[in-house]
Design a protein around this motif. Structure first.
Motif, mmCIF file in Angstrom:
data_model
loop_
_atom_site.group_PDB
_atom_site.id
_atom_site.type_symbol
_atom_site.label_atom_id
_atom_site.label_comp_id
_atom_site.label_asym_id
_atom_site.label_seq_id
_atom_site.Cartn_x
_atom_site.Cartn_y
_atom_site.Cartn_z
ATOM 1 N N ASN A 232 25.325 39.865 28.087
ATOM 2 C CA ASN A 232 24.833 41.032 27.347
ATOM 3 C C ASN A 232 26.069 41.711 26.769
ATOM 4 O O ASN A 232 27.152 41.121 26.763
ATOM 5 C CB ASN A 232 24.035 41.982 28.268
ATOM 6 N N ASP A 233 25.931 42.935 26.324
ATOM 7 C CA ASP A 233 27.064 43.692 25.798
ATOM 8 C C ASP A 233 26.732 45.168 25.973
ATOM 9 O O ASP A 233 25.602 45.536 26.335
ATOM 10 C CB ASP A 233 27.292 43.342 24.317
ATOM 11 N N PHE A 234 27.705 46.030 25.730
ATOM 12 C CA PHE A 234 27.501 47.460 25.895
ATOM 13 C C PHE A 234 27.860 48.183 24.599
ATOM 14 O O PHE A 234 28.782 47.794 23.886
ATOM 15 C CB PHE A 234 28.353 48.002 27.046
ATOM 16 N N PRO A 235 27.117 49.240 24.247
ATOM 17 C CA PRO A 235 27.390 49.982 23.020
ATOM 18 C C PRO A 235 28.697 50.753 23.116
ATOM 19 O O PRO A 235 29.031 51.310 24.158
ATOM 20 C CB PRO A 235 26.184 50.920 22.892
ATOM 21 N N ARG A 236 29.424 50.805 22.020
ATOM 22 C CA ARG A 236 30.712 51.503 22.000
ATOM 23 C C ARG A 236 30.560 53.022 22.023
ATOM 24 O O ARG A 236 31.435 53.737 22.508
ATOM 25 C CB ARG A 236 31.490 51.115 20.725
ATOM 26 N N GLU A 237 29.453 53.518 21.471
ATOM 27 C CA GLU A 237 29.349 54.949 21.212
ATOM 28 C C GLU A 237 28.925 55.783 22.436
ATOM 29 O O GLU A 237 28.975 57.021 22.390
ATOM 30 C CB GLU A 237 28.362 55.206 20.067
ATOM 31 N N ILE A 238 28.492 55.141 23.521
ATOM 32 C CA ILE A 238 28.061 55.882 24.707
ATOM 33 C C ILE A 238 29.172 55.828 25.763
ATOM 34 O O ILE A 238 29.668 54.748 26.082
ATOM 35 C CB ILE A 238 26.762 55.287 25.292
ATOM 36 N N PRO A 239 29.592 56.985 26.323
ATOM 37 C CA PRO A 239 30.627 56.972 27.366
ATOM 38 C C PRO A 239 30.234 56.040 28.518
ATOM 39 O O PRO A 239 29.054 55.951 28.883
ATOM 40 C CB PRO A 239 30.688 58.434 27.812
ATOM 41 N N ARG A 240 31.235 55.393 29.103
ATOM 42 C CA ARG A 240 30.981 54.372 30.114
ATOM 43 C C ARG A 240 30.079 54.865 31.236
ATOM 44 O O ARG A 240 29.094 54.211 31.594
ATOM 45 C CB ARG A 240 32.308 53.873 30.702
ATOM 46 N N THR A 241 30.403 56.028 31.812
ATOM 47 C CA THR A 241 29.663 56.508 32.978
ATOM 48 C C THR A 241 28.272 57.046 32.636
ATOM 49 O O THR A 241 27.506 57.372 33.541
ATOM 50 C CB THR A 241 30.467 57.593 33.707
ATOM 51 N N GLU A 242 27.968 57.121 31.354
ATOM 52 C CA GLU A 242 26.638 57.590 30.945
ATOM 53 C C GLU A 242 25.726 56.439 30.537
ATOM 54 O O GLU A 242 24.544 56.646 30.252
ATOM 55 C CB GLU A 242 26.766 58.571 29.774
ATOM 56 N N GLN A 243 26.264 55.242 30.517
ATOM 57 C CA GLN A 243 25.460 54.096 30.080
ATOM 58 C C GLN A 243 24.453 53.680 31.157
ATOM 59 O O GLN A 243 24.711 53.773 32.351
ATOM 60 C CB GLN A 243 26.367 52.925 29.715
ATOM 61 N N ASP A 253 27.383 42.256 20.000
ATOM 62 C CA ASP A 253 26.950 43.410 19.205
ATOM 63 C C ASP A 253 27.533 44.725 19.724
ATOM 64 O O ASP A 253 27.216 45.788 19.180
ATOM 65 C CB ASP A 253 25.422 43.507 19.196
ATOM 66 N N GLY A 254 28.345 44.666 20.769
ATOM 67 C CA GLY A 254 28.887 45.886 21.356
ATOM 68 C C GLY A 254 30.398 45.853 21.462
ATOM 69 O O GLY A 254 31.079 45.240 20.633
ATOM 70 N N GLY A 255 30.922 46.491 22.513
ATOM 71 C CA GLY A 255 32.362 46.654 22.632
ATOM 72 C C GLY A 255 33.059 45.702 23.580
ATOM 73 O O GLY A 255 34.268 45.827 23.794
ATOM 74 N N ALA A 256 32.350 44.768 24.179
ATOM 75 C CA ALA A 256 32.979 43.847 25.131
ATOM 76 C C ALA A 256 33.941 42.894 24.425
ATOM 77 O O ALA A 256 33.674 42.466 23.297
ATOM 78 C CB ALA A 256 31.910 43.049 25.873
ATOM 79 N N PRO A 257 35.056 42.536 25.075
ATOM 80 C CA PRO A 257 35.992 41.556 24.502
ATOM 81 C C PRO A 257 35.419 40.147 24.679
ATOM 82 O O PRO A 257 35.917 39.353 25.473
ATOM 83 C CB PRO A 257 37.255 41.774 25.334
ATOM 84 N N MET A 258 34.367 39.858 23.926
ATOM 85 C CA MET A 258 33.570 38.656 24.172
ATOM 86 C C MET A 258 34.352 37.364 23.982
ATOM 87 O O MET A 258 34.205 36.417 24.747
ATOM 88 C CB MET A 258 32.340 38.667 23.263
ATOM 89 N N LYS A 259 35.209 37.321 22.973
ATOM 90 C CA LYS A 259 35.991 36.106 22.742
ATOM 91 C C LYS A 259 36.953 35.861 23.905
ATOM 92 O O LYS A 259 37.085 34.733 24.399
ATOM 93 C CB LYS A 259 36.772 36.241 21.432
ATOM 94 N N GLU A 260 37.609 36.915 24.352
ATOM 95 C CA GLU A 260 38.535 36.786 25.483
ATOM 96 C C GLU A 260 37.791 36.387 26.754
ATOM 97 O O GLU A 260 38.248 35.534 27.530
ATOM 98 C CB GLU A 260 39.272 38.103 25.699
ATOM 99 N N LEU A 261 36.620 36.987 26.970
ATOM 100 C CA LEU A 261 35.814 36.668 28.143
ATOM 101 C C LEU A 261 35.345 35.214 28.089
ATOM 102 O O LEU A 261 35.350 34.506 29.111
ATOM 103 C CB LEU A 261 34.614 37.610 28.222
ATOM 104 N N ALA A 262 34.953 34.773 26.898
ATOM 105 C CA ALA A 262 34.533 33.379 26.738
ATOM 106 C C ALA A 262 35.680 32.434 27.074
ATOM 107 O O ALA A 262 35.489 31.420 27.750
ATOM 108 C CB ALA A 262 34.038 33.143 25.312
ATOM 109 N N ASP A 263 36.871 32.775 26.620
ATOM 110 C CA ASP A 263 38.039 31.941 26.921
ATOM 111 C C ASP A 263 38.302 31.896 28.423
ATOM 112 O O ASP A 263 38.671 30.850 28.975
ATOM 113 C CB ASP A 263 39.276 32.476 26.195
ATOM 114 N N THR A 264 38.112 33.042 29.093
ATOM 115 C CA THR A 264 38.301 33.091 30.547
ATOM 116 C C THR A 264 37.319 32.161 31.247
ATOM 117 O O THR A 264 37.697 31.384 32.134
ATOM 118 C CB THR A 264 38.112 34.528 31.071
ATOM 119 N N LEU A 265 36.055 32.227 30.864
ATOM 120 C CA LEU A 265 35.039 31.382 31.498
ATOM 121 C C LEU A 265 35.250 29.907 31.171
ATOM 122 O O LEU A 265 35.034 29.037 32.012
ATOM 123 C CB LEU A 265 33.640 31.836 31.076
#
Length: 303
Positions: A232-243, A253-265
């Motif tokens: 999944n992913d998380f929206p950039r515009e909502i503060p972390r602790t309020e999500q 579609d959000g703020g996760a470093p998806m390419k880097e995470l994919a490379d890690t996996l």
């Protein structure tokens, strides 16, 4: 002795015979891949579909398998259906039961509550074993902060022993907004305290962000420690602790470093199941077929 003319005739017919034989040959097996793609049924829960309908949609979209919730399996059985009929539906559709989401209180600090949780887990593992589902999510439901991680490790060890007995292995899951068990570091400590070769950690893009774990810690996990990863992913515009869970969006579609995470996996080696898990009411208002198709396409952009 074969004449020259007969030999030439035989050679001329050989390609035709080979073509005919190949037309009747069994289809080639799918090429093996490091990743398999799964649909967690929460992603289209708002459409209020039955399990047979979900199985049909997932198969048509091209998923390898799915991740139902125990309450959905129980609802299917309460309607007079059987475990064998559900297993056949998935098998006929070419889908695997990758994992199941349940909430037994096995890790609870209260001894009686933990005992009840283990009994519930054993019962549910029995159902899953009949379905051919070899994994079950094991969150820390029923626990309170502060949590004794070494004691939790002892309980996880006991749960793994139950998993080997039933053939359904528990995947240790943490939730980013859960007060007592919200961080990848806690999950790693509990898994290490269990001191068991079958310990597995079920991580999630949203929970890694929401609980403040970040994504660097995932690089410390060996591929053997990960069977399933929730996408999944998380929206950039909502503060972390309020999500909240409902805020999750499609991978990429959000703020996760998806390419880097994919490379890690990808660096882990071994096979990992990527399971799309969303709870967003915006997707619930859409055609379920569109949602599952889009979700698979967006996962495959990175894998």
């Amino acid at each position: 002795m074969t004449s020259r003319r007969q030999l030439l005739k035989t050679l001329a017919l050989a390609p035709i015979a080979a073509t005919a034989a190949s037309a009747h040959a069994a289809p080639a097996p799918k090429a093996s891949s490091q990743f398999k793609f799964s649909l967690n049924t929460s992603t289209i829960r708002g459409q209020k579909l039955s399990l047979p309908q979900i199985i049909e949609l997932a198969a048509k979209a091209g998923y390898d398998g799915f991740e139902p919730w125990m309450m959905e399996i129980e609802a299917y059985l309460k309607e007079g259906n059987t475990i064998s009929s559900l297993k056949k539906l998935a098998s006929d559709a070419g889908l695997e039961f990758f994992d199941c989401i349940g909430f037994p209180t096995w890790m609870a600090q209260d001894e009686e509550k933990s005992k009840t949780g283990f009994a519930q887990m054993e019962k549910e593992m029995g159902i899953l074993a009949e379905l051919g589902c070899t994994r079950v999510a094991a969150p820390a439901i029923g626990t309170e902060a502060p949590l004794d991680l070494l004691k939790a490790g002892e309980r996880y060890k006991k749960l793994l022993e139950l998993g080997r007995k039933t053939g359904v292995m528990p995947q240790l899951e943490f939730w980013g907004a859960f007060p007592s068990f919200f961080h990848l570091g806690q999950a790693m400590a509990v898994a290490a305290a269990a001191d068991d070769k079958d310990a597995k950690i079920l991580a999630d893009v949203y929970h890694l962000f929401r609980g403040g774990s970040g994504f660097e810690g995932m690089k410390m996990l060996d591929g053997h420690a990960i069977d399933i990863f929730h996408m999944n992913d998380f929206p950039r515009e909502i503060p972390r602790t309020e999500q909240q869970d409902k805020d999750r969006v499609m991978p990429g579609d959000g703020g996760a470093p998806m390419k880097e995470l994919a490379d890690t996996l990808k660096s882990k080696g071994g096979q990992i199941i990527l399971s799309l898990e969303l709870f967003n009411p915006t997707y619930y208002a859409m055609d379920a077929a569109v949602v599952v198709k889009e979700g698979l396409e967006k996962m495959k952009r990175f894998f």
